[in-house]
Structure formats: C-alpha cells, structure tokens
Design an enzyme around this catalytic site. Sequence first.
Site, PDB file in Angstrom:
ATOM      1  N   SER A  69       0.854  -1.136   0.445  1.00 32.22           N
ATOM      2  CA  SER A  69       0.360   0.295   0.284  1.00 32.22           C
ATOM      3  C   SER A  69       0.768   1.421   0.462  1.00 32.22           C
ATOM      4  CB  SER A  69      -0.617  -0.348   1.052  1.00 32.22           C
ATOM      5  OG  SER A  69      -2.090   0.835   1.388  1.00 32.22           O
ATOM      6  N   ASP A 209      -0.347   1.080  -3.935  1.00 35.57           N
ATOM      7  CA  ASP A 209      -1.765   0.573  -5.038  1.00 35.57           C
ATOM      8  C   ASP A 209      -2.841   0.666  -5.136  1.00 35.57           C
ATOM      9  OD1 ASP A 209      -2.087   0.564  -2.393  1.00 35.57           O
ATOM     10  OD2 ASP A 209      -3.052  -1.067  -2.152  1.00 35.57           O
TER      11      ASP A 209
HETATM   12 MG    MG Z   1      -3.314   1.623  -0.167  1.00 31.42          MG
END
Ligand code: MG
Length: 429
Positions: A69, A209
């Site tokens: 992330s 992401d």
């Molecule tokens: Mg993320």
Amino acid sequence: MAIGSSLRTGKVLVARDTRTSGLMIENALVSGLQACGVNVHCLGVLPTPALAYLTRRLGANAGVMITASHNPPQYNGIKVFDGDGMAYGEEEQNQIESLVRLRNFQLAEWHSLGEVQELDEGSHYIEMVLENVKLDKGWRVVVDSGCGATGQIAPSIFKGLGCKVTALNAQPDGFFPGRSPEPNAENLKFLAETVKALNADMGVAFDGDGDRAAFIDENGVFMDFDRVLAAYAAYALEKSQAKNGVVVTNVEASMCVERMVEQAGGRVFRTKVGDVYVARAVKELGAVFGGEPCGAWIHPQIHYCPDGILSAALLLKALEDEGKRLSEFISNVPTFPVLRKNIPCRNEVKHDAVGVLDKRLKASFPKHVGVSTVDGVRLALENGWVLVRASGTEPLIRLTVEGESLKAAEEIMEKATGVVAEVLEDFGN
Ligand code: MG
C-alpha cells in the site's frame, strides 16, 4: 498453500504493485496455489481496486494482491479478496494464518496441479470507470502515480474521460524515486507546484497500490483529507436521494463529516480504523458511501474496494454537477482544530488500560453525547470528541481530540490526559 488449501479448487487472480519484491513473492505465491490444485491468472502490475473489481467480474474464487500500500518501498504484503471483491475480514484472515501456523496444507496430486496463465485484463477495469463516469468538461488534471501501480492505467483512464492529462512519476519503479508511496501534503509538494505552474484544475496522487487518492485544488493547495471526504459524502447522499442514507467512516475522522452528512439529511456510522472494516459496514448497512480520512473512499454502487482512480473521476463529476471548482467544493465544510498526544505505556498493560478507560472517561465527561468502543474508546461531546487507543505497534497510548474551537480542544485534551494518567498509575505504569 494456505490460501490454496482453503479454496481447494477454482481460479485465483494475482496482481502486484511495483515493489522490487513483488515478482519474487508472486512466484512463491503462484507456486503454492498451484501445488494445492488452484488455477492462477497472473494479471501483472495493477492497482488493488482493479484486482478486486476483476475478481468479481471474471468470476474468480479469490483475488490476491501483493502490495504494501502506502508503506515504504522495503515493505510488502499480501491482501486477499473473496469472489465478491470484498477484502478478507479478521475471521478469514485468522483462518488463513492458522493454516500457515499448523502447516495444514491440502496438496494436490501430480495430475491435478493448478495451471497458470498470464493475462492482460486491465481493460475491463478501464471500461468500468468509463461506463460509470461521464464528464463533459475537458478538465486539466495532473496525475501523480508516485511510480506505483497506477502509473500506466490512471493517465489513460483520465484521457478516456476527456481530460487533458499531465502524468508525473508514471514509470513503474520499486525504489519509488519520485516520492514516498504515501500521498500526504509533505510528499506532494512537487505535484502542488506543477498544478499551479500548469494552471490545472486538479492534481491527484495515489498511494503505491491506488486504493487511496489525495487531491490538490486549482490553486495548488493540498486538500484537507477530512474536509474533502465530508464534502463528497454530502454530495453522494444528495445524489443518491436515499432517505436517512448512511455514510460510513472510521473513529478518527473529523466531526465535519457528521456536520455535512446530517445537514444533507443522512447519518454517520463509525467503524474501527481500516478500510476492511469500513467496507464491511458499508455492505451490511447498505450505505451510500464510505471513506477514511487517509483518502480511501468506497463507492458501493460499483464495488466495495476503496478506489483512488474512481474517486478522482467521481470527484470531477461532482464538480460538474455542482458547477464548482475544487476549492469551492469544500469551502462550506467547517475546519475544527485537532490535537494529538502520545502517552508512553508498556505493551503488556496498554490494552487493559484502554479497556477500563471508558468508565473513567464517561465519569469525567458527564455531558458526553455518545460512546463508542469499536476501536479504543471514543467519547462524543457537545463541543468535540476524544479518542483513546492503544498503539498497534508501539508502547504508546494515543489520544486524539477535536474541538469546536482551539480552547475547547485544549480543555478536552487536558482533562483526558489527566484521566489516562490516573488509570496508568493504577496499572503501575
Ligand atoms: Mg493502499
């Protein structure tokens, strides 16, 4: 192997962000799934929301995203989605982890090993956004992918929407040389300058992401996460025309979300911090919209995964509907002062201490108007709120206070700090 053992059969989609360890982990993961007789479709580098969307769209039994992330480049992780495109919750995660711990794997025989295909399916996700969002104005947009998973797909989607696009940090690079994968004000100074220099309407930045988005307004100003969330929540409610519509956010979000949502005739439901909790509550309550003040917004009319690209496209649509520029879109959202404090507390006692704090806090704030213990203790007060949580990773208790005014916030903080100190003394901290 644990994921494969829990499924036993069927098809799993696998995608990754641009981290240097992504392909290495993918190879191991694919091998484990195959060993358990599960077929795998490798989709390459894609944003998390694209993987989640495609899992449902392509009828897969699960989707696995390899990403850390917004975290620094050296981290990586595995996030699993079910066949509905909903992220695994605590229960399902615990099941997988216990299979790993017990090494309880169900391996397939040589003649029924899973098969692997490399497929390029990103176009279905692009189509989905273009089908759901129609823009009339040729917006000038600067898109900063930070060298993460949105680098290829985001600029082409905004071009498809008729925007004039300038792409920054669009090259995939696991070292994230352009900026940190976390899109916050500090890391987006170059984007802000670029928006201003190009006279653009909007700057948008994604995390590694692509499930989070952060926005820069037409003046080159970073848009406060809470205020833009509150403004969009109110717009989503009005647009949905739902009676008593629900908006979901987490315990840390500003009370400006309540202000805007209640003004629009809806109500706010708060969950634990974490997009999985928000997504599940959105689904269960049939909410109109859900979002966290880190830029993770969920649009349940389309899917239950936070989606940065979709959020940016829908925000432009909101501007068109309301005939506003970005700075105007949030101009009627109030700003409340927020104070934060960390109090050192041994790991062994921090959770127990927070566990008894609700009674003590309630006694000290007799005029509280609401209590939530979904994540630590959160007391809603007439002139603000206080949240006390044990840190997940550090020997700390975290206090967050928001007040109608700075004076109110300071008074709440002083009182709450006193209560926490008393309780910690009882615990011999
Ligand atoms: Mg993320």
